[in-house]
Motif scaffolding. Structure first.
Motif, PDB file in Angstrom:
ATOM      1  N   ASN A 251       0.821  -1.206   0.000  1.00 46.38           N
ATOM      2  CA  ASN A 251       0.000   0.000   0.000  1.00 46.38           C
ATOM      3  C   ASN A 251       0.864   1.270   0.000  1.00 46.38           C
ATOM      4  O   ASN A 251       0.350   2.364   0.136  1.00 46.38           O
ATOM      5  CB  ASN A 251      -0.963   0.006   1.186  1.00 46.38           C
ATOM      6  CG  ASN A 251      -0.246   0.059   2.524  1.00 46.38           C
ATOM      7  OD1 ASN A 251       0.980   0.060   2.589  1.00 46.38           O
ATOM      8  ND2 ASN A 251      -1.011   0.100   3.595  1.00 46.38           N
ATOM      9  N   ASN A 252       2.172   1.116  -0.181  1.00 46.53           N
ATOM     10  CA  ASN A 252       3.069   2.268  -0.242  1.00 46.53           C
ATOM     11  C   ASN A 252       3.130   2.903  -1.627  1.00 46.53           C
ATOM     12  O   ASN A 252       3.678   3.998  -1.767  1.00 46.53           O
ATOM     13  CB  ASN A 252       4.488   1.864   0.176  1.00 46.53           C
ATOM     14  CG  ASN A 252       4.548   1.475   1.636  1.00 46.53           C
ATOM     15  OD1 ASN A 252       3.818   2.006   2.461  1.00 46.53           O
ATOM     16  ND2 ASN A 252       5.420   0.534   1.949  1.00 46.53           N
ATOM     17  N   THR A 253       2.616   2.216  -2.633  1.00 47.70           N
ATOM     18  CA  THR A 253       2.653   2.725  -4.013  1.00 47.70           C
ATOM     19  C   THR A 253       1.281   2.531  -4.647  1.00 47.70           C
ATOM     20  O   THR A 253       0.416   1.856  -4.095  1.00 47.70           O
ATOM     21  CB  THR A 253       3.709   1.975  -4.860  1.00 47.70           C
ATOM     22  OG1 THR A 253       3.345   0.598  -4.928  1.00 47.70           O
ATOM     23  CG2 THR A 253       5.096   2.117  -4.271  1.00 47.70           C
ATOM     24  N   ASN A 254       1.094   3.110  -5.821  1.00 48.32           N
ATOM     25  CA  ASN A 254      -0.156   2.902  -6.555  1.00 48.32           C
ATOM     26  C   ASN A 254      -0.254   1.451  -7.014  1.00 48.32           C
ATOM     27  O   ASN A 254       0.756   0.815  -7.310  1.00 48.32           O
ATOM     28  CB  ASN A 254      -0.229   3.821  -7.766  1.00 48.32           C
ATOM     29  CG  ASN A 254      -0.473   5.254  -7.370  1.00 48.32           C
ATOM     30  OD1 ASN A 254      -1.179   5.528  -6.408  1.00 48.32           O
ATOM     31  ND2 ASN A 254       0.124   6.176  -8.108  1.00 48.32           N
ATOM     32  N   ILE A 255      -1.484   0.965  -7.093  1.00 45.25           N
ATOM     33  CA  ILE A 255      -1.733  -0.402  -7.556  1.00 45.25           C
ATOM     34  C   ILE A 255      -1.941  -0.365  -9.060  1.00 45.25           C
ATOM     35  O   ILE A 255      -2.877   0.268  -9.550  1.00 45.25           O
ATOM     36  CB  ILE A 255      -2.955  -0.995  -6.846  1.00 45.25           C
ATOM     37  CG1 ILE A 255      -2.687  -1.085  -5.353  1.00 45.25           C
ATOM     38  CG2 ILE A 255      -3.317  -2.352  -7.427  1.00 45.25           C
ATOM     39  CD1 ILE A 255      -3.903  -1.450  -4.534  1.00 45.25           C
ATOM     40  N   ARG A 256      -1.042  -1.034  -9.783  1.00 48.04           N
ATOM     41  CA  ARG A 256      -1.121  -1.098 -11.241  1.00 48.04           C
ATOM     42  C   ARG A 256      -0.960  -2.552 -11.641  1.00 48.04           C
ATOM     43  O   ARG A 256       0.069  -3.160 -11.339  1.00 48.04           O
ATOM     44  CB  ARG A 256       0.000  -0.275 -11.879  1.00 48.04           C
ATOM     45  CG  ARG A 256      -0.004   1.182 -11.496  1.00 48.04           C
ATOM     46  CD  ARG A 256       1.260   1.858 -12.031  1.00 48.04           C
ATOM     47  NE  ARG A 256       1.365   3.218 -11.579  1.00 48.04           N
ATOM     48  CZ  ARG A 256       2.020   3.592 -10.474  1.00 48.04           C
ATOM     49  NH1 ARG A 256       2.627   2.706  -9.712  1.00 48.04           N
ATOM     50  NH2 ARG A 256       2.070   4.868 -10.131  1.00 48.04           N
TER      51      ARG A 256
ATOM     52  N   SER B 224       5.855   1.011 -13.407  1.00 49.56           N
ATOM     53  CA  SER B 224       6.234   2.101 -12.515  1.00 49.56           C
ATOM     54  C   SER B 224       6.792   1.550 -11.210  1.00 49.56           C
ATOM     55  O   SER B 224       7.580   0.619 -11.229  1.00 49.56           O
ATOM     56  CB  SER B 224       5.049   3.050 -12.309  1.00 49.56           C
ATOM     57  OG  SER B 224       5.497   4.246 -11.702  1.00 49.56           O
ATOM     58  N   ASP B 225       6.373   2.101 -10.065  1.00 48.85           N
ATOM     59  CA  ASP B 225       6.951   1.693  -8.780  1.00 48.85           C
ATOM     60  C   ASP B 225       6.066   0.713  -8.001  1.00 48.85           C
ATOM     61  O   ASP B 225       6.309   0.446  -6.832  1.00 48.85           O
ATOM     62  CB  ASP B 225       7.232   2.922  -7.915  1.00 48.85           C
ATOM     63  CG  ASP B 225       5.970   3.712  -7.585  1.00 48.85           C
ATOM     64  OD1 ASP B 225       4.915   3.437  -8.213  1.00 48.85           O
ATOM     65  OD2 ASP B 225       6.028   4.594  -6.728  1.00 48.85           O
ATOM     66  N   THR B 226       5.032   0.152  -8.632  1.00 44.50           N
ATOM     67  CA  THR B 226       4.135  -0.777  -7.948  1.00 44.50           C
ATOM     68  C   THR B 226       4.911  -1.965  -7.397  1.00 44.50           C
ATOM     69  O   THR B 226       5.760  -2.538  -8.072  1.00 44.50           O
ATOM     70  CB  THR B 226       3.032  -1.264  -8.912  1.00 44.50           C
ATOM     71  OG1 THR B 226       2.285  -0.132  -9.331  1.00 44.50           O
ATOM     72  CG2 THR B 226       2.117  -2.271  -8.259  1.00 44.50           C
ATOM     73  N   GLN B 227       4.618  -2.331  -6.143  1.00 47.55           N
ATOM     74  CA  GLN B 227       5.268  -3.461  -5.479  1.00 47.55           C
ATOM     75  C   GLN B 227       4.249  -4.582  -5.303  1.00 47.55           C
ATOM     76  O   GLN B 227       3.280  -4.440  -4.564  1.00 47.55           O
ATOM     77  CB  GLN B 227       5.798  -3.046  -4.113  1.00 47.55           C
ATOM     78  CG  GLN B 227       6.917  -2.034  -4.180  1.00 47.55           C
ATOM     79  CD  GLN B 227       7.328  -1.595  -2.784  1.00 47.55           C
ATOM     80  OE1 GLN B 227       6.515  -1.041  -2.049  1.00 47.55           O
ATOM     81  NE2 GLN B 227       8.569  -1.840  -2.427  1.00 47.55           N
TER      82      GLN B 227
END
Length: 116
Positions: free
Chosen positions: A64-69, A90-93
């Motif tokens: 939940n630290n990055t956008n969900i893609r 992008s930066d989605t984890q």
């Protein structure tokens, strides 16, 4: 709409764990930019023609630290199987993903024969 000839329709389904990258800091969990994971699936029995395949995420564990893609698709569909493709960018984890699938299509006829 697809019309099936011959009257025999088959349905197959399953679940596939694509990855669990949080355990070893894999590319989906720690990477950035475009990333993908692929898994080959074989049907229980062959269809007469390539079936319709529907995929959906049945479990996902995402930071939940990055956008969900996320994007999940069925590709390379044949009479005997297909490939599940999960993509993020992008930066989605993404820690883990499991994908459910269902296929349905025309089965070969028992009394069918092919002309050459």
């Amino acid at each position: 709409m697809r019309r099936f000839e011959g009257g025999k329709v088959g349905i197959d389904h399953g679940d596939v764990v694509l990855f669990s990258d949080f355990e070893d800091d894999g590319q989906m969990w720690r990477g950035e930019g475009p990333r993908q994971s692929r898994a080959a699936v074989q049907f229980s029995n062959a269809y007469a023609t390539p079936p319709h395949v529907q995929v959906s995420m049945s479990m996902w564990d995402i930071s939940n630290n990055t956008n969900i893609r996320a994007d999940v698709q069925a590709e390379e569909i044949t009479e005997t199987g297909f490939t599940i493709v999960f993509r993020t960018w992008s930066d989605t984890q993404v820690a883990r993903v499991r994908v459910a699938w269902t296929s349905f299509g025309e089965l070969p006829s028992d009394d069918g024969w092919e002309l050459y």
